[in-house]
Write a protein that holds these residues in place. Sequence first.
Motif, PDB file in Angstrom:
ATOM      1  N   ASN A  82     -23.212 -20.564 -41.660  1.00 61.02           N
ATOM      2  CA  ASN A  82     -21.880 -21.064 -41.975  1.00 61.02           C
ATOM      3  C   ASN A  82     -21.192 -21.561 -40.690  1.00 61.02           C
ATOM      4  N   ILE A  86     -18.723 -20.570 -38.942  1.00 62.90           N
ATOM      5  CA  ILE A  86     -18.361 -19.557 -37.939  1.00 62.90           C
ATOM      6  C   ILE A  86     -19.609 -19.084 -37.196  1.00 62.90           C
ATOM      7  N   GLU A  87     -20.716 -18.913 -37.913  1.00 62.77           N
ATOM      8  CA  GLU A  87     -21.974 -18.520 -37.232  1.00 62.77           C
ATOM      9  C   GLU A  87     -22.404 -19.612 -36.258  1.00 62.77           C
ATOM     10  N   CYS A 141     -20.159 -19.580 -33.169  1.00 60.55           N
ATOM     11  CA  CYS A 141     -20.532 -18.490 -32.252  1.00 60.55           C
ATOM     12  C   CYS A 141     -21.830 -18.849 -31.526  1.00 60.55           C
ATOM     13  N   PHE A 156     -13.688 -13.705 -30.836  1.00 60.43           N
ATOM     14  CA  PHE A 156     -14.829 -13.678 -31.753  1.00 60.43           C
ATOM     15  C   PHE A 156     -14.774 -12.512 -32.764  1.00 60.43           C
ATOM     16  N   GLN A 215     -14.124 -11.011 -36.230  1.00 57.00           N
ATOM     17  CA  GLN A 215     -14.184 -11.696 -37.527  1.00 57.00           C
ATOM     18  C   GLN A 215     -13.657 -10.819 -38.652  1.00 57.00           C
ATOM     19  N   ASP A 258     -13.893 -10.787 -42.821  1.00 56.72           N
ATOM     20  CA  ASP A 258     -14.671 -11.391 -43.895  1.00 56.72           C
ATOM     21  C   ASP A 258     -14.149 -10.842 -45.223  1.00 56.72           C
ATOM     22  N   VAL A 287     -27.782 -13.077 -37.884  1.00 62.48           N
ATOM     23  CA  VAL A 287     -26.605 -13.222 -37.017  1.00 62.48           C
ATOM     24  C   VAL A 287     -25.294 -13.219 -37.795  1.00 62.48           C
ATOM     25  N   LYS A 288     -25.353 -12.846 -39.046  1.00 58.88           N
ATOM     26  CA  LYS A 288     -24.129 -12.842 -39.860  1.00 58.88           C
ATOM     27  C   LYS A 288     -23.103 -11.863 -39.263  1.00 58.88           C
ATOM     28  N   GLY A 289     -21.916 -12.358 -38.995  1.00 60.36           N
ATOM     29  CA  GLY A 289     -20.833 -11.514 -38.474  1.00 60.36           C
ATOM     30  C   GLY A 289     -20.985 -11.106 -37.019  1.00 60.36           C
ATOM     31  N   LYS A 290     -21.932 -11.701 -36.309  1.00 58.01           N
ATOM     32  CA  LYS A 290     -22.194 -11.286 -34.917  1.00 58.01           C
ATOM     33  C   LYS A 290     -21.433 -12.173 -33.916  1.00 58.01           C
TER      34      LYS A 290
END
Lengths: 235, 188
Positions: free
Chosen positions: A21, A23-24, A27, A77, A79, A81, B141-144
């Motif tokens: 997504n 946001i990923e 990052c 960073f 998050q 969700d 890497v979800k949420g990382k």
Amino acid sequence: MPIALLKFPTDLLRDVFKLCNPIELYCLSKCSKRTQRSIKLSGTRNWKLFSGSNRAAMHVDDWMYSFYKAEKPEAHFKQVDSDKYVRIQCPEGDVDLFFILLDTFGIRLVGMLSIDFCNFESFSKIANILIERNMEVERFHIGCSTGTFPNLRWLQIYGKKIDNQSPILDMIPPIQIVGNPRVEVTFGYRKDIVDGVPVSKDDGTVGWLKVELGGRWPELKFLVVNPDDTVITPR
Amino acid sequence: MSSTEQGTSSAAPAEPTTAPESAAAPEVPESFYYVHGKDKVVHKVSAGALQHSALIHGMISNLGYTEEQAKANPFPFENIDGDILQMVVDWCNQHKGKPTPPEDTNLPKQKEKLFDLVLAVNYLEIKELLTYCCKQVAMMVKGKSPEEIREIWMIPTDAEDEAAEKEAKKRAGKEAAGETAAAAGDAK
């Protein structure tokens, strides 16, 4: 167990990026110049970018991804969700954040450029660069959601997208006062609105709006009244 | 060369129960092919299971092997580890002739093999399995944060990338100088 992603062939990298997504990917782009380049090279995306003051948002497949400038570095960073909504706090804000997202993801369409709560300099800078790049902006938003006008005195826009289909301050042009009383509102040299429409906000401030659809370039003028220097003359 | 027989148990046809004998469709015997990886262990796989791999399917179509020829000439995949090829063969057998579900619970679980598995599946052009594998990679890497992503996906820092680039340039320069010297020696 770690996995050496950058050793994947390019087409495979592209497949993995497609499943990430915004946001990923944002990052990941912050990991190194190489990852940022890889994301850029993986192609353009049909995502719409929306901008506001110190925040930007991306609407993708019914999900809203919001990017906010973090006040403190320790929040970078972080998050949140929740259902159909992901929010991240970023080191950048305003213009930098907007163009990082625009360029990293190869976005071609700006859904909305908003100046509610935003300082006008950022809005103007973004608008200027978008015009230089000949990019399409679907909608300009002059904010009203907070019950106040944005931080500006005078706004004048020429644009073919000013038409009788899109609302301006929740009104569809042509915008006129019932009975059509003739009034001239002036503020400084050549900043005048003749036969405009007054719009009041919750905090008592008044703005005058004039939209002219005829001519080669439809025109929008908007003036926020300051009793110290604005002259309103009946005609 | 040792050999394992994969996918043969599912090859036995079910007995017809209701249809009259005269109306039963003639049974076409299932054909089998043979593949081996780096470890030379040969896997016997049905043509139905191999349909998942666009690469192998193309090879079968082009070569037009008989059963005997196929047995004598296993498809060699020297770039794929034996255990990885085994995983791929197992997955193809489990999904033989079935539509693949959106979420696959039969996906190999060993994370440490994921990198090699993705490369093998990409090479063999098994589209559905590749999508599942890529999803697993993306989910890592979800949420990382960027720092966590750097560790999980082994991403070098800018300084490390610059050092590696300098080293590569130095090596290329040395190799070019060596070639020039060799060419000059040949000319003499």
